[in-house]
Design a protein around this motif. Structure first.
Motif, PDB file in Angstrom:
ATOM      1  N   GLY A 156       0.834  -1.212   0.000  1.00 32.10           N
ATOM      2  CA  GLY A 156       0.000   0.000   0.000  1.00 32.10           C
ATOM      3  C   GLY A 156       0.864   1.255   0.000  1.00 32.10           C
ATOM      4  N   ILE A 157       0.606   2.175  -0.927  1.00 34.30           N
ATOM      5  CA  ILE A 157       1.436   3.376  -1.110  1.00 34.30           C
ATOM      6  C   ILE A 157       0.612   4.628  -0.782  1.00 34.30           C
ATOM      7  CG2 ILE A 157       2.806   4.717  -2.775  1.00 34.30           C
ATOM      8  CD1 ILE A 157       3.964   1.911  -2.177  1.00 34.30           C
ATOM      9  N   ASP A 158       1.225   5.546  -0.023  1.00 38.33           N
ATOM     10  CA  ASP A 158       0.555   6.811   0.317  1.00 38.33           C
ATOM     11  C   ASP A 158       1.030   7.971  -0.555  1.00 38.33           C
ATOM     12  OD1 ASP A 158      -0.626   5.545   2.632  1.00 38.33           O
ATOM     13  OD2 ASP A 158       1.350   5.709   3.578  1.00 38.33           O
ATOM     14  N   LEU A 159       2.260   7.871  -1.058  1.00 35.71           N
ATOM     15  CA  LEU A 159       2.884   8.996  -1.766  1.00 35.71           C
ATOM     16  C   LEU A 159       3.809   8.463  -2.842  1.00 35.71           C
ATOM     17  CD1 LEU A 159       3.808  12.037  -2.004  1.00 35.71           C
ATOM     18  CD2 LEU A 159       5.406  11.569  -0.141  1.00 35.71           C
ATOM     19  N   VAL A 160       3.684   9.020  -4.045  1.00 32.22           N
ATOM     20  CA  VAL A 160       4.631   8.717  -5.125  1.00 32.22           C
ATOM     21  C   VAL A 160       5.508   9.956  -5.313  1.00 32.22           C
ATOM     22  CG1 VAL A 160       4.910   8.184  -7.573  1.00 32.22           C
ATOM     23  CG2 VAL A 160       3.090   7.064  -6.238  1.00 32.22           C
ATOM     24  N   ALA A 161       6.835   9.740  -5.215  1.00 34.22           N
ATOM     25  CA  ALA A 161       7.801  10.840  -5.249  1.00 34.22           C
ATOM     26  C   ALA A 161       8.603  10.782  -6.549  1.00 34.22           C
ATOM     27  CB  ALA A 161       8.746  10.740  -4.048  1.00 34.22           C
ATOM     28  N   ILE A 162       8.440  11.788  -7.392  1.00 36.86           N
ATOM     29  CA  ILE A 162       9.163  11.875  -8.667  1.00 36.86           C
ATOM     30  C   ILE A 162       9.995  13.162  -8.652  1.00 36.86           C
ATOM     31  CG2 ILE A 162       8.927  12.028 -11.199  1.00 36.86           C
ATOM     32  CD1 ILE A 162       7.642   9.484 -10.350  1.00 36.86           C
ATOM     33  N   GLY A 163      11.237  13.090  -9.118  1.00 37.55           N
ATOM     34  CA  GLY A 163      12.010  14.322  -9.275  1.00 37.55           C
ATOM     35  C   GLY A 163      13.156  14.477  -8.299  1.00 37.55           C
ATOM     36  N   SER A 164      13.943  13.415  -8.101  1.00 42.16           N
ATOM     37  CA  SER A 164      15.151  13.512  -7.282  1.00 42.16           C
ATOM     38  C   SER A 164      16.280  12.842  -8.060  1.00 42.16           C
ATOM     39  CB  SER A 164      14.966  12.813  -5.928  1.00 42.16           C
ATOM     40  OG  SER A 164      16.173  12.806  -5.194  1.00 42.16           O
TER      41      SER A 164
ATOM     42  N   TRP B 289      13.301  16.591  -3.217  1.00 47.06           N
ATOM     43  CA  TRP B 289      12.937  15.571  -2.231  1.00 47.06           C
ATOM     44  C   TRP B 289      13.881  15.534  -1.040  1.00 47.06           C
ATOM     45  CZ3 TRP B 289       8.368  13.828  -1.604  1.00 47.06           C
ATOM     46  CH2 TRP B 289       7.479  13.885  -2.683  1.00 47.06           C
ATOM     47  N   CYS B 290      15.133  15.933  -1.247  1.00 47.51           N
ATOM     48  CA  CYS B 290      16.071  15.909  -0.123  1.00 47.51           C
ATOM     49  C   CYS B 290      15.914  17.127   0.778  1.00 47.51           C
ATOM     50  CB  CYS B 290      17.509  15.801  -0.635  1.00 47.51           C
ATOM     51  SG  CYS B 290      17.870  14.141  -1.262  1.00 47.51           S
ATOM     52  N   SER B 291      15.056  18.095   0.396  1.00 48.64           N
ATOM     53  CA  SER B 291      14.846  19.267   1.260  1.00 48.64           C
ATOM     54  C   SER B 291      13.375  19.471   1.612  1.00 48.64           C
ATOM     55  CB  SER B 291      15.387  20.534   0.575  1.00 48.64           C
ATOM     56  OG  SER B 291      14.656  20.849  -0.603  1.00 48.64           O
ATOM     57  N   ILE B 292      12.497  18.606   1.127  1.00 52.86           N
ATOM     58  CA  ILE B 292      11.054  18.771   1.350  1.00 52.86           C
ATOM     59  C   ILE B 292      10.719  18.425   2.811  1.00 52.86           C
ATOM     60  CG2 ILE B 292      10.385  16.401   0.760  1.00 52.86           C
ATOM     61  CD1 ILE B 292       8.098  17.597  -0.944  1.00 52.86           C
TER      62      ILE B 292
ATOM     63  N   GLY C 142      15.818   8.172   6.144  1.00 52.81           N
ATOM     64  CA  GLY C 142      16.420   8.974   7.215  1.00 52.81           C
ATOM     65  C   GLY C 142      15.858  10.379   7.277  1.00 52.81           C
ATOM     66  N   LEU C 143      15.591  10.965   6.095  1.00 50.97           N
ATOM     67  CA  LEU C 143      15.121  12.348   6.058  1.00 50.97           C
ATOM     68  C   LEU C 143      13.643  12.473   6.419  1.00 50.97           C
ATOM     69  CD1 LEU C 143      16.921  13.536   2.789  1.00 50.97           C
ATOM     70  CD2 LEU C 143      17.362  14.402   5.095  1.00 50.97           C
ATOM     71  N   SER C 144      12.843  11.467   6.056  1.00 46.42           N
ATOM     72  CA  SER C 144      11.385  11.594   6.221  1.00 46.42           C
ATOM     73  C   SER C 144      10.823  10.771   7.376  1.00 46.42           C
ATOM     74  CB  SER C 144      10.685  11.149   4.934  1.00 46.42           C
ATOM     75  OG  SER C 144      10.826   9.745   4.752  1.00 46.42           O
ATOM     76  N   GLY C 145      11.593   9.769   7.854  1.00 46.20           N
ATOM     77  CA  GLY C 145      11.056   8.867   8.876  1.00 46.20           C
ATOM     78  C   GLY C 145      10.033   7.892   8.327  1.00 46.20           C
ATOM     79  N   CYS C 146       9.944   7.793   6.995  1.00 49.00           N
ATOM     80  CA  CYS C 146       8.966   6.899   6.355  1.00 49.00           C
ATOM     81  C   CYS C 146       9.668   5.699   5.721  1.00 49.00           C
ATOM     82  CB  CYS C 146       8.220   7.647   5.242  1.00 49.00           C
ATOM     83  SG  CYS C 146       7.225   9.021   5.826  1.00 49.00           S
TER      84      CYS C 146
END
Length: 564
Positions: free
Chosen positions: A436-444, A504-507, A532-536
């Motif tokens: 199950g996915i909550d967020l799709v991250a494009i652009g890093s 994504w590394c600064s969001i 590490g950055l998001s805790g997810c």
């Protein structure tokens, strides 16, 4: 027992418990700047506190922003007591130089030969005194000598800057450039045609203190200078609900650099801006993926400059003539042969970059076995970015593809093979997690116009699944082009958010959705740093996995078709 002498790169006194890092670490995305704890979930020292410790590490790796994290820790009193490396290291050393030069905070930096490093690694605590490292109640004694610097040849204009003839800021910038040049063993400086500043990401107050102090001193760029992604969408952060205590200093940091002459490009993919650097052009870039792409794919020349040094180079127009500026620093020293199955798609490239970095953590590789695959520019971008997360090297060569592979890739000392089984194991490692996915991250790094079009075409106006979010981070120039051609309207019809300025590394939350716990990305870079950055949970998926998740809310962990 007395061992061979080490080198005191930044002298000082310190003591503390020894923390040994089995492998290199990126402080950005790998260490919490508020506490000094290791947050990189892929690192063997995950969860260990570095505050007040004598940290032994082979070298650093990954992000150029590690220097900013070290300065942040130094100003808050949570930094390591000392840093001891087994080989050359630039990023954290530069952070320590700035802490001492501009803020009077001393963090001794030492480089030890292999045998002495190993002896110290078995001790519980250490003391650094001006001429030695002592451990185990004096049973281990490692004499230290000052770094032997060749004469740094300075031009007349260099001397004018150092003498303060062109202002205090230019003098301070030049002092830091020269300190770094000596630490690297450079005997000369080189003119750069342009710079790219990475220190505009707000990791905490230290970045802002540095920038505002330089502005106060009268700093101005003297070469055209672009800026990396920042930590907020500059025009919209208030509307997005970002807390003012974060949004205001993040925007202030960006504004300070713009006032000092930097262009508000706000992208981590400066090579995609009009007029990219040419083959052989000497540039002063920071941001690990940008540096690796510029050196490897464009054949431009830049060292992997740490944050703060990048701006000092922009202000002085000069960089240490070391590392990847020189043929010697660009030569392939290891061959990495990839056993790439037929039919590999775009998902192969971040995986190959990631595994090549692990196979060549401290030297420039020549990657073999990829020529028939005919990678597109975005494939090479994905490979370079993922390589930068696991290797300290400033570039790579790809046989039959990159411009200097023939001339400088020629005589590697050894060869490592990445087998089909290793590709599958690497994919499983980065792809593991709930379906199950909550967020799709494009652009890093930042998505190109072609990548935005590909998402719009595949979604074809269909709405996203239930509570799922899709966010694409990209540069202002790409947003403008996507708007002009109608791609942006198509993405918005489906419910995709396209966010400029940050990456994504600064969001941070709430732009990063509060409810998101499981993230799917097609970026090897973000799959590495994201947890590490998001805790997810952050999973690497294929482009098709990302589209499937966007439309259905799920993408089970599985091998890509070309690997199964």
């Amino acid at each position: 027992m007395q061992h061979h002498a080490g080198i005191s790169l930044l002298p000082g006194t310190a003591s503390g418990p020894i923390v040994v890092m089995a492998e290199p670490l990126s402080f950005w995305g790998g260490v919490d700047p508020a506490t000094g704890t290791v947050i990189d979930v892929h690192h063997p020292s995950h969860g260990v506190s570095l505050a007040g410790a004598v940290v032994l590490m082979p070298t650093s790796r990954g992000s150029c922003s590690g220097s900013g994290v070290l300065l942040e820790l130094a100003l808050s009193g949570r930094c390591p007591a000392a840093l001891i490396f087994a080989g050359p290291e630039d990023t954290l050393t530069l952070g320590a130089i700035v802490a001492a030069e501009m803020f009077g905070r001393s963090i001794p930096v030492v480089r030890l030969p292999e045998e002495a490093f190993a002896a110290l690694a078995s001790a519980a605590e250490a003391e650094i005194v001006p001429d030695a490292v002592l451990a185990d109640g004096g049973r281990v004694q490692i004499p230290l000598s000052a770094a032997v610097h060749g004469d740094l040849q300075l031009s007349t204009s260099d001397r004018r800057l150092l003498a303060g003839d062109e202002g205090i800021a230019a003098q301070q910038a030049m002092r830091i450039v020269c300190a770094m040049a000596r630490q690297q063993g450079a005997t000369a400086l080189v003119d750069v045609t342009r710079a790219h500043v990475d220190g505009c990401i707000y990791a905490g107050p230290a970045n802002l203190i540095f920038a505002e102090k330089m502005e106060q001193l009268g700093a101005r760029t003297r070469v055209p200078t672009t800026m990396n992604a920042i930590s907020v969408d500059h025009a919209n952060w208030r509307r997005q609900g970002v807390a003012p205590e974060f949004g205001e200093p993040a925007a202030r940091l960006a504004d300070a650099y713009v006032r000092m002459g930097c262009r508000p490009s706000f992208t981590c993919a400066p090579y995609s801006l009009p007029g990219p650097p040419a083959l052989g052009e000497a540039i002063g870039w920071s941001e690990s993926n940008a540096v690796i792409f510029a050196n490897s794919v464009l054949g431009a020349r830049t060292a992997k400059h740490p944050d703060f040094l990048d701006f000092c180079i922009a202000v002085s127009g000069r960089a240490p003539l070391a590392g990847a500026f020189l043929d010697e620093g660009r030569r392939a020293r290891r061959a990495v042969r990839v056993e790439l199955p037929e039919g590999a798609d775009s998902s192969a490239w971040p995986l190959i970059g990631y595994l090549t970095g692990l196979a060549s953590p401290d030297r420039v590789p020549l990657i073999k076995g990829l020529a028939k695959a005919r990678p597109a520019r975005d494939d090479l971008k994905a490979l370079c970015a993922a390589f930068g997360t696991t290797s300290a090297a400033a570039m790579l060569h790809i046989e039959g593809i990159t411009p200097e592979a023939d001339s400088l890739g020629g005589s590697p000392e050894d060869e490592v093979v990445i087998t089909r089984a290793a590709l599958a194991a690497g994919w499983r490692h980065l792809n593991d997690g709930p379906a199950g996915i909550d967020l799709v991250a494009i652009g890093s790094p930042h998505a190109s116009l072609e990548e935005c079009r590909a998402v719009a075409e595949r979604l074809d106006g269909h709405r996203l699944a239930g509570n799922l979010s899709v966010i694409i981070t990209t540069g202002r120039d790409v947003v403008a082009a996507a708007e002009a051609e109608g791609t942006l309207a198509g993405l918005r019809r489906s419910g995709v958010d396209v966010v400029p300025d940050l990456c994504w590394c600064s969001i941070t939350r709430p732009v990063f959705p509060e409810r998101a716990k499981v993230v799917l990305t097609n970026s090897g870079k973000y799959a590495h740093y994201g947890p590490g950055l998001s805790g997810c949970t952050v999973r690497l998926g294929t482009f098709e996995d990302c589209i499937e998740a966007a439309l259905t809310g799920a993408a089970p962990a599985r091998l890509p078709g070309w690997l199964s």
